[in-house]
Design a protein around this motif. Structure first.
Motif, mmCIF file in Angstrom:
data_model
loop_
_atom_site.group_PDB
_atom_site.id
_atom_site.type_symbol
_atom_site.label_atom_id
_atom_site.label_comp_id
_atom_site.label_asym_id
_atom_site.label_seq_id
_atom_site.Cartn_x
_atom_site.Cartn_y
_atom_site.Cartn_z
ATOM 1 N N SER A 1 0.841 -1.209 0.000
ATOM 2 C CA SER A 1 0.000 0.000 0.000
ATOM 3 C C SER A 1 0.875 1.258 0.000
ATOM 4 O O SER A 1 0.578 2.240 -0.687
ATOM 5 C CB SER A 1 -0.939 0.003 1.206
ATOM 6 O OG SER A 1 -0.177 -0.085 2.394
ATOM 7 N N HIS B 1 1.297 4.197 -2.817
ATOM 8 C CA HIS B 1 1.217 5.628 -2.457
ATOM 9 C C HIS B 1 2.421 6.374 -3.041
ATOM 10 O O HIS B 1 2.263 7.461 -3.625
ATOM 11 C CB HIS B 1 1.170 5.781 -0.931
ATOM 12 C CG HIS B 1 1.582 7.130 -0.437
ATOM 13 N ND1 HIS B 1 0.795 8.257 -0.585
ATOM 14 C CD2 HIS B 1 2.721 7.569 0.181
ATOM 15 C CE1 HIS B 1 1.427 9.314 -0.082
ATOM 16 N NE2 HIS B 1 2.600 8.932 0.389
ATOM 17 N N ASN C 1 -4.494 7.501 -4.124
ATOM 18 C CA ASN C 1 -4.639 6.446 -3.111
ATOM 19 C C ASN C 1 -5.056 6.986 -1.742
ATOM 20 O O ASN C 1 -5.393 6.205 -0.853
ATOM 21 C CB ASN C 1 -3.322 5.678 -2.950
ATOM 22 C CG ASN C 1 -2.979 4.900 -4.203
ATOM 23 O OD1 ASN C 1 -3.676 3.963 -4.573
ATOM 24 N ND2 ASN C 1 -1.917 5.319 -4.890
ATOM 25 N N ARG C 2 -5.022 8.299 -1.545
ATOM 26 C CA ARG C 2 -5.446 8.888 -0.267
ATOM 27 C C ARG C 2 -6.956 8.808 -0.074
ATOM 28 O O ARG C 2 -7.452 9.033 1.027
ATOM 29 C CB ARG C 2 -5.005 10.358 -0.179
ATOM 30 C CG ARG C 2 -3.505 10.573 -0.064
ATOM 31 C CD ARG C 2 -2.939 9.991 1.222
ATOM 32 N NE ARG C 2 -1.632 10.547 1.524
ATOM 33 C CZ ARG C 2 -0.875 10.132 2.529
ATOM 34 N NH1 ARG C 2 -1.293 9.156 3.313
ATOM 35 N NH2 ARG C 2 0.306 10.677 2.749
ATOM 36 N N GLY C 3 -7.708 8.524 -1.147
ATOM 37 C CA GLY C 3 -9.157 8.387 -1.014
ATOM 38 C C GLY C 3 -9.900 9.333 -1.928
ATOM 39 O O GLY C 3 -9.291 10.148 -2.623
ATOM 40 N N GLN C 4 -11.210 9.180 -1.927
ATOM 41 C CA GLN C 4 -12.034 9.946 -2.888
ATOM 42 C C GLN C 4 -13.081 10.779 -2.162
ATOM 43 O O GLN C 4 -14.172 10.975 -2.673
ATOM 44 C CB GLN C 4 -12.743 8.965 -3.849
ATOM 45 C CG GLN C 4 -11.855 7.941 -4.517
ATOM 46 C CD GLN C 4 -10.776 8.554 -5.384
ATOM 47 O OE1 GLN C 4 -10.972 9.602 -5.995
ATOM 48 N NE2 GLN C 4 -9.592 7.946 -5.420
ATOM 49 N N THR C 5 -12.780 11.266 -0.980
ATOM 50 C CA THR C 5 -13.781 12.061 -0.256
ATOM 51 C C THR C 5 -13.989 13.401 -0.955
ATOM 52 O O THR C 5 -13.150 13.840 -1.753
ATOM 53 C CB THR C 5 -13.322 12.342 1.192
ATOM 54 O OG1 THR C 5 -12.117 13.121 1.124
ATOM 55 C CG2 THR C 5 -13.043 11.059 1.948
#
Ligand SMILES: [Fe+2]
Ligand SMILES: [Fe+2]
Length: 195
Positions: free
Chosen positions: A16, A20, A132-136
């Motif tokens: 992971s 990143h 990769n930190r997210g899709q917020t």
């Protein structure tokens, strides 16, 4: 050299983290192109920014002491913060990176630094915002800002980090605040200068 670094990383960071790092490399290159910066330098800094991410605390402290870094009480208490400085040390010693701007971009990727270079800003922002930190919603908004105004992105990324640390009841390193104030002032003064 890239393959050599990737081989080194594969043995030392989980998958992971490896993904990143590739995400930071890619976003740093794209932002560097966008802002007319040296994309090769951005690639190298992105690729090497987390070399020491998985070093244990005692190794981070030893490496920092060995390089005569000024270590503050928060870093003694939370040596993990030192992974940015120690990654720059490894980039220099292990991979022969000597470019000051690349080493500074690696060094500043976690806490930033007032008056840091645009290359450092790019790596700071890419570290927080790569896919990769997210899709917020908050991350998507920050990503949009990162293409519009680099200092605004640094300021708001710092705010995002500060809010996260407050919610998690974690210590906030004062340099994060200093970086945030500097970037905010830069963004506001650029706004005033705009026609
Ligand atoms: Fe990091
Ligand atoms: Fe990172």
């Amino acid at each position: 050299m890239r393959e050599q670094v990737l081989t080194w990383l594969r043995d030392r960071v989980p998958k992971s983290r490896f993904n990143h790092i590739l995400g930071v490399e890619k976003m740093a290159i794209a932002l560097a192109y966008h802002y007319n910066l040296d994309s090769q330098k951005a690639a190298t800094a992105g690729l090497m920014h987390d070399l020491a991410k998985n070093f244990p605390p005692d190794r981070l402290l030893q490496a920092a002491q060995g390089a005569d870094l000024d270590i503050d009480p928060i870093q003694v208490q939370t040596p993990h913060i030192l992974h940015a400085d120690v990654s720059a040390i490894i980039a220099e010693k292990e991979f022969g990176v000597s470019d000051r701007e690349i080493l500074d971009a690696i060094r500043h990727h976690t806490l930033g630094q007032p008056a840091m270079s645009d290359l450092s800003c790019v790596v700071y922002v890419a570290d927080a915002l790569e896919p990769n930190r997210g899709q917020t919603k908050a991350l998507e908004a920050l990503r949009e800002t990162s293409w519009q105004n680099l200092h605004r992105a640094v300021w708001q990324t710092s705010d995002y980090a500060i809010q996260y640390l407050l919610a998690k009841q974690c210590v906030i390193h004062p340099r994060t605040i200093l970086t945030r104030n500097w970037a905010l002032q830069q963004a506001k003064s650029q706004g005033k200068k705009a026609p």
